[in-house]
Scaffold this motif. Structure first.
Motif, short mmCIF file in Angstrom:
data_model
loop_
_atom_site.label_atom_id
_atom_site.label_comp_id
_atom_site.label_asym_id
_atom_site.label_seq_id
_atom_site.Cartn_x
_atom_site.Cartn_y
_atom_site.Cartn_z
N ASP A 1 0.52 -1.35 -0.18
CA ASP A 1 -0.43 -0.02 -0.29
C ASP A 1 1.09 1.76 0.37
O ASP A 1 0.07 1.97 -0.16
CB ASP A 1 -0.88 -0.23 1.12
N VAL A 2 2.10 1.02 0.37
CA VAL A 2 2.63 2.22 0.40
C VAL A 2 3.43 3.01 -0.91
O VAL A 2 3.13 2.67 -2.15
CB VAL A 2 4.67 2.24 0.66
N PRO A 3 2.36 4.17 -1.26
CA PRO A 3 2.36 5.54 -2.32
C PRO A 3 3.55 5.16 -2.89
O PRO A 3 4.58 5.21 -1.99
CB PRO A 3 1.97 6.41 -1.69
N ALA A 4 3.63 5.48 -4.70
CA ALA A 4 4.38 5.49 -5.42
C ALA A 4 4.51 7.11 -5.96
O ALA A 4 3.61 7.15 -7.32
CB ALA A 4 4.53 4.65 -6.43
N CYS A 5 5.69 7.40 -4.89
CA CYS A 5 5.33 8.92 -5.59
C CYS A 5 6.33 9.64 -5.72
O CYS A 5 8.04 10.21 -5.23
CB CYS A 5 5.16 10.34 -4.96
N GLY A 6 7.25 9.41 -7.02
CA GLY A 6 8.17 9.42 -7.78
C GLY A 6 8.53 11.08 -7.50
O GLY A 6 7.80 11.34 -7.95
N ALA A 7 9.46 11.97 -7.53
CA ALA A 7 10.49 13.09 -7.58
C ALA A 7 11.62 12.86 -8.71
O ALA A 7 12.54 12.70 -7.48
CB ALA A 7 10.27 13.30 -6.45
N PRO A 8 10.98 12.21 -9.83
CA PRO A 8 13.44 12.33 -10.60
C PRO A 8 14.13 13.42 -10.01
O PRO A 8 15.47 13.46 -10.05
CB PRO A 8 12.28 12.29 -11.88
N VAL A 9 13.33 15.08 -10.61
CA VAL A 9 14.46 15.57 -10.08
C VAL A 9 15.19 15.38 -8.60
O VAL A 9 15.93 16.07 -9.06
CB VAL A 9 13.76 17.02 -10.22
N VAL A 10 14.02 15.83 -7.78
CA VAL A 10 14.95 14.66 -6.62
C VAL A 10 16.15 14.39 -6.73
O VAL A 10 16.89 14.30 -5.55
CB VAL A 10 13.71 14.78 -5.01
N GLU A 11 15.59 12.77 -6.70
CA GLU A 11 15.96 11.71 -7.01
C GLU A 11 18.03 12.36 -8.21
O GLU A 11 18.76 11.59 -7.40
CB GLU A 11 15.79 10.78 -8.07
N LEU A 12 17.57 12.46 -8.97
CA LEU A 12 18.93 13.30 -9.53
C LEU A 12 19.64 14.36 -9.33
O LEU A 12 21.14 13.87 -9.05
CB LEU A 12 18.33 14.10 -10.50
N LEU A 13 19.36 15.01 -8.34
CA LEU A 13 19.88 15.88 -7.40
C LEU A 13 20.85 14.94 -5.89
O LEU A 13 21.75 15.71 -6.13
CB LEU A 13 19.09 16.45 -6.73
N ALA A 14 20.13 14.22 -5.49
CA ALA A 14 20.58 13.51 -4.83
C ALA A 14 21.86 12.44 -5.80
O ALA A 14 23.10 12.63 -4.92
CB ALA A 14 19.38 12.29 -4.13
N GLU A 15 21.51 12.20 -6.59
CA GLU A 15 22.84 11.42 -7.15
C GLU A 15 23.82 12.43 -7.68
O GLU A 15 25.02 12.08 -6.89
CB GLU A 15 22.39 10.79 -8.43
N ARG A 16 23.74 12.99 -7.97
CA ARG A 16 24.78 14.67 -8.08
C ARG A 16 25.95 14.84 -6.43
O ARG A 16 26.79 15.54 -6.64
CB ARG A 16 24.22 15.98 -8.61
N HIS A 17 24.77 14.81 -5.89
CA HIS A 17 25.39 15.66 -4.48
C HIS A 17 25.94 14.62 -3.77
O HIS A 17 26.97 14.94 -3.26
CB HIS A 17 24.45 15.96 -3.57
N ALA A 18 26.30 13.26 -4.14
CA ALA A 18 26.27 12.21 -3.41
C ALA A 18 27.85 12.04 -3.69
O ALA A 18 29.25 11.52 -3.08
CB ALA A 18 26.07 10.74 -3.49
N VAL A 19 28.14 12.34 -4.83
CA VAL A 19 29.52 12.86 -5.63
C VAL A 19 30.61 13.68 -5.28
O VAL A 19 31.92 14.57 -5.68
CB VAL A 19 29.69 11.98 -6.97
N GLU A 20 29.62 14.76 -4.78
CA GLU A 20 30.19 16.38 -5.04
C GLU A 20 31.70 15.77 -3.90
O GLU A 20 31.19 15.38 -2.60
CB GLU A 20 29.36 17.43 -4.63
N ARG A 21 32.80 16.32 -4.11
CA ARG A 21 33.64 16.58 -3.33
C ARG A 21 33.28 18.51 -1.92
O ARG A 21 34.20 17.52 -0.79
CB ARG A 21 35.16 16.57 -4.25
N MET A 22 32.64 19.42 -2.44
CA MET A 22 32.75 20.10 -1.36
C MET A 22 31.63 19.91 -1.17
O MET A 22 30.41 20.61 -2.23
CB MET A 22 33.50 21.62 -2.03
N ARG A 23 30.69 19.62 0.26
CA ARG A 23 29.85 19.81 0.43
C ARG A 23 29.12 20.32 2.36
O ARG A 23 30.21 19.78 2.79
CB ARG A 23 28.88 18.77 -0.01
N LEU A 24 28.45 21.14 2.73
CA LEU A 24 27.76 21.08 3.93
C LEU A 24 27.18 20.10 4.43
O LEU A 24 27.81 19.88 5.34
CB LEU A 24 27.51 22.10 4.14
N PHE A 25 26.45 19.67 4.23
CA PHE A 25 25.93 18.59 4.62
C PHE A 25 26.05 16.95 3.80
O PHE A 25 26.02 16.68 1.87
CB PHE A 25 24.45 18.45 4.17
N HIS A 26 25.36 16.32 3.97
CA HIS A 26 25.46 14.84 3.06
C HIS A 26 25.00 14.47 2.66
O HIS A 26 24.97 13.13 1.59
CB HIS A 26 25.57 13.38 4.81
#
Length: 223
Positions: free
Chosen positions: A197-222
């Motif tokens: 029953d868990v909703p399937a509410c995708g947010a492709p832009v949020v997911e794409l930004l998370a992937e980019r952020h994960a490989v940033e060398r300079m970041r304040l937050f994880h």
């Protein structure tokens, strides 16, 4: 300990779970142009609102179902595969696991009964851990969903104070204005009982930004 007090504790950003290392994706969004270096600060509240309608609804639904599974004698980990299928970004899944581990470590000290249902010190997704804590501590489904939604919104707002030229009073106003959206999210998922029953509410832009952020060398937050 009353359920109300537990809910207040879990909603406190000072809880030692490592949540202060998360911006709910705001850092990546700001890097991508959100708020235009402070010239469009209202973007922050819109971003938090969009999350409440998408990725947060998935998390809140998973938390509510995990709670129900515990209360009906089933394994709350049943919901993990369904949550993961609705969270396609590996970066978002990793963030949820990291913060879930923080909540598990705290639960081991404060609410040890949680470990009757979940393995200790593992990267169990945060919404599942929150759902189990809610079951053990007597929170109802709406409280668990509301807590999940509020925590995400306040993470965005708190991070904005470090990333943008934001007046703290204005940021608090954003959070107040988000309350109807938080309630809408909680209402939408409070009645869920089965993992599917868990909703399937995708947010492709949020997911794409998370992937980019994960490989940033300079970041304040994880995340």
């Amino acid at each position: 300990m009353s359920a109300e007090l537990v809910a207040l504790m879990l909603a406190d950003a000072r809880l030692p779970t490592g949540s202060h290392t998360q911006s709910a994706g705001l850092e990546a969004a700001v890097r991508d142009g959100l708020a235009d270096d402070g010239r469009r600060l209202a973007d922050v509240a819109r971003y938090a609102r969009d999350r409440l309608r998408t990725v947060v609804r998935v998390e809140a639904g998973a938390a509510v179902v995990a709670r129900h599974l515990v209360l009906t004698g089933r394994d709350p980990l049943e919901v993990v595969v369904h949550w993961a299928a609705r969270t396609p970004s590996p970066a978002l899944r990793e963030i949820a696991g990291r913060t879930g581990r923080g909540y598990l470590r705290l639960a081991e000290r404060v609410w040890p009964a949680v470990l009757r249902h979940l393995p200790r010190d593992t990267e169990t997704p945060r919404p599942v851990v929150l759902g189990v804590i809610g079951a053990v501590c007597g929170l109802d489904a709406a409280q668990v969903a509301r807590l999940t939604a509020y925590d995400d919104a306040q993470s965005v707002v708190a991070a904005s104070l470090k990333l943008l030229p934001v007046d703290p009073a204005a940021a608090t106003g954003w959070l107040v204005d988000l309350h109807p959206d938080i309630e809408a999210c909680a209402t939408a998922v409070a009645g869920l009982t089965e993992p599917g029953d868990v909703p399937a509410c995708g947010a492709p832009v949020v997911e794409l930004l998370a992937e980019r952020h994960a490989v940033e060398r300079m970041r304040l937050f994880h995340g």
